[in-house]
Write a protein that holds these residues in place. Structure first.
Motif, PDB file in Angstrom:
ATOM      1  N   SER A  22       0.822  -1.220   0.000  1.00 15.10           N
ATOM      2  CA  SER A  22       0.000   0.000   0.000  1.00 15.10           C
ATOM      3  C   SER A  22       0.851   1.264   0.000  1.00 15.10           C
ATOM      4  N   GLY A  23       2.124   1.146   0.324  1.00 13.06           N
ATOM      5  CA  GLY A  23       3.021   2.290   0.299  1.00 13.06           C
ATOM      6  C   GLY A  23       3.012   3.154   1.548  1.00 13.06           C
ATOM      7  N   ILE A  24       2.363   2.708   2.622  1.00  6.86           N
ATOM      8  CA  ILE A  24       2.356   3.522   3.839  1.00  6.86           C
ATOM      9  C   ILE A  24       3.595   3.229   4.683  1.00  6.86           C
ATOM     10  N   GLN A  25       3.901   4.138   5.584  1.00  7.01           N
ATOM     11  CA  GLN A  25       5.047   3.992   6.478  1.00  7.01           C
ATOM     12  C   GLN A  25       4.689   2.994   7.577  1.00  7.01           C
ATOM     13  N   ILE A  26       5.569   2.018   7.807  1.00  3.46           N
ATOM     14  CA  ILE A  26       5.280   0.937   8.751  1.00  3.46           C
ATOM     15  C   ILE A  26       6.355   0.879   9.838  1.00  3.46           C
ATOM     16  N   THR A  27       5.898   0.791  11.083  1.00  5.44           N
ATOM     17  CA  THR A  27       6.768   0.498  12.209  1.00  5.44           C
ATOM     18  C   THR A  27       6.359  -0.867  12.743  1.00  5.44           C
ATOM     19  N   VAL A  28       7.333  -1.733  12.968  1.00  5.84           N
ATOM     20  CA  VAL A  28       7.071  -3.062  13.508  1.00  5.84           C
ATOM     21  C   VAL A  28       7.666  -3.128  14.913  1.00  5.84           C
ATOM     22  N   ILE A  29       6.829  -3.520  15.865  1.00  2.00           N
ATOM     23  CA  ILE A  29       7.291  -3.728  17.235  1.00  2.00           C
ATOM     24  C   ILE A  29       7.250  -5.230  17.486  1.00  2.00           C
ATOM     25  N   PRO A  31      10.219  -8.556  18.980  1.00  5.28           N
ATOM     26  CA  PRO A  31      11.596  -8.894  19.345  1.00  5.28           C
ATOM     27  C   PRO A  31      12.424  -9.371  18.155  1.00  5.28           C
ATOM     28  N   SER A  32      11.753  -9.923  17.146  1.00  8.76           N
ATOM     29  CA  SER A  32      12.476 -10.378  15.955  1.00  8.76           C
ATOM     30  C   SER A  32      11.726  -9.907  14.711  1.00  8.76           C
ATOM     31  N   LEU A  33      12.457  -9.832  13.604  1.00  7.73           N
ATOM     32  CA  LEU A  33      11.883  -9.395  12.341  1.00  7.73           C
ATOM     33  C   LEU A  33      12.530 -10.197  11.216  1.00  7.73           C
ATOM     34  N   PRO A  34      11.718 -10.830  10.363  1.00  6.23           N
ATOM     35  CA  PRO A  34      12.312 -11.554   9.236  1.00  6.23           C
ATOM     36  C   PRO A  34      13.218 -10.627   8.419  1.00  6.23           C
ATOM     37  N   GLU A  35      14.348 -11.152   8.005  1.00  4.05           N
ATOM     38  CA  GLU A  35      15.352 -10.354   7.304  1.00  4.05           C
ATOM     39  C   GLU A  35      14.816  -9.705   6.029  1.00  4.05           C
ATOM     40  N   CYS A  36      13.826 -10.318   5.399  1.00  3.04           N
ATOM     41  CA  CYS A  36      13.288  -9.766   4.149  1.00  3.04           C
ATOM     42  C   CYS A  36      12.646  -8.390   4.343  1.00  3.04           C
ATOM     43  N   PHE A  37      12.327  -8.006   5.578  1.00  5.23           N
ATOM     44  CA  PHE A  37      11.711  -6.701   5.844  1.00  5.23           C
ATOM     45  C   PHE A  37      12.719  -5.640   6.269  1.00  5.23           C
ATOM     46  N   HIS A  38      13.953  -6.058   6.562  1.00  5.27           N
ATOM     47  CA  HIS A  38      14.965  -5.096   6.994  1.00  5.27           C
ATOM     48  C   HIS A  38      15.169  -4.064   5.888  1.00  5.27           C
ATOM     49  N   GLY A  39      15.170  -2.802   6.262  1.00  6.11           N
ATOM     50  CA  GLY A  39      15.351  -1.721   5.302  1.00  6.11           C
ATOM     51  C   GLY A  39      14.056  -1.220   4.686  1.00  6.11           C
ATOM     52  N   PHE A  40      12.954  -1.956   4.887  1.00  5.54           N
ATOM     53  CA  PHE A  40      11.664  -1.550   4.333  1.00  5.54           C
ATOM     54  C   PHE A  40      10.700  -1.026   5.397  1.00  5.54           C
ATOM     55  N   VAL A  41      10.966  -1.359   6.654  1.00  7.24           N
ATOM     56  CA  VAL A  41      10.131  -0.921   7.762  1.00  7.24           C
ATOM     57  C   VAL A  41      11.025  -0.366   8.867  1.00  7.24           C
ATOM     58  N   CYS A  42      10.441   0.422   9.734  1.00  9.17           N
ATOM     59  CA  CYS A  42      11.127   0.858  10.949  1.00  9.17           C
ATOM     60  C   CYS A  42      10.882  -0.233  11.992  1.00  9.17           C
ATOM     61  N   TRP A  43      11.947  -0.760  12.577  1.00 10.90           N
ATOM     62  CA  TRP A  43      11.810  -1.893  13.497  1.00 10.90           C
ATOM     63  C   TRP A  43      12.221  -1.483  14.903  1.00 10.90           C
ATOM     64  N   GLU A  44      11.343  -1.748  15.864  1.00 10.38           N
ATOM     65  CA  GLU A  44      11.649  -1.580  17.280  1.00 10.38           C
ATOM     66  C   GLU A  44      11.749  -2.977  17.879  1.00 10.38           C
ATOM     67  N   PRO A  45      12.968  -3.483  18.100  1.00 10.73           N
ATOM     68  CA  PRO A  45      13.153  -4.856  18.587  1.00 10.73           C
ATOM     69  C   PRO A  45      12.857  -4.989  20.075  1.00 10.73           C
ATOM     70  N   ARG A  46      11.575  -5.123  20.388  1.00  7.79           N
ATOM     71  CA  ARG A  46      11.149  -5.196  21.789  1.00  7.79           C
ATOM     72  C   ARG A  46       9.727  -5.747  21.849  1.00  7.79           C
ATOM     73  N   TYR A  47       9.270  -6.004  23.057  1.00  3.88           N
ATOM     74  CA  TYR A  47       7.875  -6.366  23.291  1.00  3.88           C
ATOM     75  C   TYR A  47       7.082  -5.098  23.611  1.00  3.88           C
ATOM     76  N   LEU A  48       5.867  -5.018  23.141  1.00  2.00           N
ATOM     77  CA  LEU A  48       4.970  -3.920  23.480  1.00  2.00           C
ATOM     78  C   LEU A  48       4.352  -4.221  24.837  1.00  2.00           C
ATOM     79  N   THR A  49       4.165  -3.180  25.663  1.00  2.24           N
ATOM     80  CA  THR A  49       3.497  -3.380  26.949  1.00  2.24           C
ATOM     81  C   THR A  49       2.054  -2.899  26.851  1.00  2.24           C
TER      82      THR A  49
END
Length: 103
Positions: A22-29, A31-49
């Motif tokens: 869709s072309g929108i800006q994505i943040t992923v929260i 602890p892990s993120l598949p490597e195929c998404f690295h560089g395409f999303v903003c990643w916060e490597p943590r658990y959400l509370t």
């Protein structure tokens, strides 16, 4: 428009792919993120509370933590749309089914 995806397992990864298309800006929260998404999303490597308030337009909850999903749904700001993978009846929007066939 922006989105936060909480959880990047099998379901979360499928939702991330849809949102990337869709072309929108994505943040992923997550602890892990598949490597195929690295560089395409903003990643916060943590658990959400459950006490956090997210500021994105779309919130996509894809964990197996029902209590977390309930708390985030209650903490949302007016106008935010939520998708809950654990209980789609409580979602404000849905993802379409997509079938990919080999040619």
């Amino acid at each position: 428009m922006n989105a936060v995806v909480v959880g990047a397992g099998n379901v979360g990864s499928r939702r991330i792919r849809h949102l990337l298309d869709s072309g929108i800006q994505i943040t992923v929260i997550s602890p892990s993120l598949p490597e195929c998404f690295h560089g395409f999303v903003c990643w916060e490597p943590r658990y959400l509370t459950k006490h956090e308030c997210l500021t994105a337009n779309l919130i996509v909850l894809c964990t197996d933590n029902y209590e977390l999903h309930d708390a985030i749904s209650k903490n949302r700001a007016p106008g935010q749309l939520i998708y809950r993978a654990d209980d789609v009846k409580k979602s404000d929007f849905h993802f379409p089914a997509v079938i990919h066939r080999a040619t």
